[in-house]
Structures are given as structure tokens and as C-alpha cells.
Write an enzyme that holds these catalytic residues in place. Sequence first.
Site, short mmCIF file in Angstrom:
data_model
loop_
_atom_site.label_atom_id
_atom_site.label_comp_id
_atom_site.label_asym_id
_atom_site.label_seq_id
_atom_site.Cartn_x
_atom_site.Cartn_y
_atom_site.Cartn_z
CG HIS A 1 -16.19 43.29 -7.49
ND1 HIS A 1 -16.00 42.60 -8.65
CD2 HIS A 1 -15.54 44.48 -7.63
CE1 HIS A 1 -15.28 43.34 -9.48
NE2 HIS A 1 -14.97 44.47 -8.89
CG HIS B 1 -22.93 40.89 -8.47
ND1 HIS B 1 -22.88 39.52 -8.68
CD2 HIS B 1 -21.68 41.35 -8.71
CE1 HIS B 1 -21.64 39.19 -9.05
NE2 HIS B 1 -20.90 40.28 -9.07
#
Length: 372
Positions: free
Chosen positions: A139, A186
Site C-alpha cells: 500500500h 503494518h
Amino acid sequence: SKLAPGSWPQVNVPLRESGDTSPQGARAEGGLGRHPASRQTSAETPAEGQLARVSNWPLYYLFCFGAELGNELFYILFFPFWIWNLDPLVGRRLVVIWVLVMYLGQCTKDIIRWPRPASPPVVKLEVFYNSEYSMPSTHAMSGTAIPISMVLLTYGRWQYPLIYGLILIPCWCSLVCLSRIYMGMHSILDIIAGFLYTILILAVFYPFVDLIDNFNQTHKYAPLIIIGLHLALGIFSFTLDTWSTSRGDTAEILGSGAGIACGSHVTYKMGLVLDPSLDTLPLSGPPVTMTLFGKAILRILIGMVFVLVVRNIMKKITIPLACKISNIPCDDIRKARQHMEVELPYRYITYGMVGFSITFFVPYIFFFIGIS
């Protein structure tokens, strides 16, 4: 320090079990990417199965939007919009960069094999990608590559102040990167690594983007080379690890890139979409009128309906066909797709046709009905 109860969110959201990665569960969730009391002792940290709550709705929806900037829904709207309404050349080259960055990112994940952040203490609000590895954040890579490439490809080709691009890059990039931490998917290290990895990829490969795009359009054997190369890369990525959503996404990305490149080749040969000559640069945007706006909306509506129909038809054809050819039971579609013999051809062929439709079939329809 301990946060006051009044600062905690107000809408209950169940935390997922660590082993549950079902897409159905992902859609039902929402909350904070990291629990506001994550600095508390382990006894005070919420355990699996407890509820998270959302009170800061503007921040929550802002980061939900940031996360969507790296998902399929965004890509299937963003790239066609560029190709159909803004600048096909820029759209094609954005796709080339996106495919390269995402492929290297997904393969690197399966080589490094770092797990996602542990929950608890992290509250995971998005479990669809939980079966993938964490390092680097793709991402973050996409959120870095797309805005930087947009500015590099458009500045000098279009007339606009550079300051607009310099504002867009950090806003877009930081929104996507911070959303991944907020969603609990993350760590900060994943984000930093994804950002720096993308900068390195762009520094090495961006000078060759023009050559790649020109080759895709003009070389006699470009379709064969494109299909063979993307298929070979897909087979290589499927040998890196056991099944995860990463493998399917990689095949989807490669199929889309191959389809868009092949479609641009056919479109160029037929003269349906011609790039402006160099002596007309830099280009200036036409005045926004109701006619212009109406045609843009019409192109998006017609084009997206056609693309979604193609995707659904190809999905219904390719999965049973791949199961039959490979002698794999097709009773449980989700289980069948965990086999490379099913997942790779299904994703590659389906999204290859989607990409081909975006750059050939749909522009041909526009040309035929007079809204090119």
C-alpha cells in the site's frame, strides 16, 4: 499514561481471531488501527475477541479512504478514468509503473516473510490481507509510486503550476501510509521500507518507461512478448510461498498490466486513440462545460458497466474450466482457488480481459457511438 474513557471510540467492533482471514469478516469491521491504550500494561490490553470502539469518525473515515487508495476498487476506477477521460499516454505509463512496483513489492514480501503486527496490542480493523506478509507495505509502495509518477509524467506535458504536484505527493503518500498503521496492518518500519523501496525502483526503472510504452504499442511481436513475460513472472511468484491473497493479487496485477498493454497495441494499430504530437506540447486543459462533463460521466458509466460484465463472465468461465483441466474439485470455489493451476489462469485471464477491454473494447465503443 492512560487515556480517559471519554476519548475511547463509541461504536462496538469485534476484533478478529488471529487465524480468521475471511473477506466476509473484513467488511464488517472498523475501529482504531492501534488501540488508544496500547501503552498500557499487558493486563489492561484488550485480548482477542474483545470489542474496539470508534469515536473519532472523521479520522476513521479519512484513513478508511486512505486504505482504499491501495485496493482494487480504486485501481479499477482510477486507471480507466485516466485512459478514457484525461490522457491515455499518461494512463498507460502509470499502469506500467504500478505493475512493476506492485510485482516487486509482492514478491519481496514472500521472500522476506515478516509477519503482520501482533494483535494484541494492535487492533486490526482490516483482515482481508491478514494472510499476507508485512514487509514491505505494498500500500505504501503504491501510495508513493502513483502520485510521484503522475507529477513526473504530466509536468511539462500539461500546463499547471508545479506547486500543485508538490502538494499532491506528500498528501497522497502520507494518507495511504498512515492509514496502514491506523488499520493495524503494518508497522512503521514496513511503511518506511515500502517508501524507500519505491523511490529506488523509480530511480532505476522510470527512465525506461517511455521505451516500454513505445515497445508495447509499436513492436510487431509486442503482444506475444507481453503475454509470455507477464505469465512467466506470475508462475515465478506462485513458487515463492504457499497460498495467500498475495499470490492472487500478483496474478491479478500482472494480468491487468498485460491486458492493458496488449489493448494499447491493438488500439494504436487501428488508429482509435492517437497521442498528440510533440509540437503541440505542453497541452492545456479544455474549458469545463456541461457537454464535456456529461460525456466524461457517460464514458465512465458505459465503460465500467462493460468492464464489470466482462469480469463476471470471465470469472464464471475460467474457474470451472481451470478446475476441469486440472482435475480439481470445484464444489468449494475458495478452496479450489488455492491451487496454482486454478488461481493463476483465473486471475491472469480474467483481469487480462479486463485490461484489454479498458484500452481496446471500451474505446472502440466510444468511437462507434461518437463520444471518444
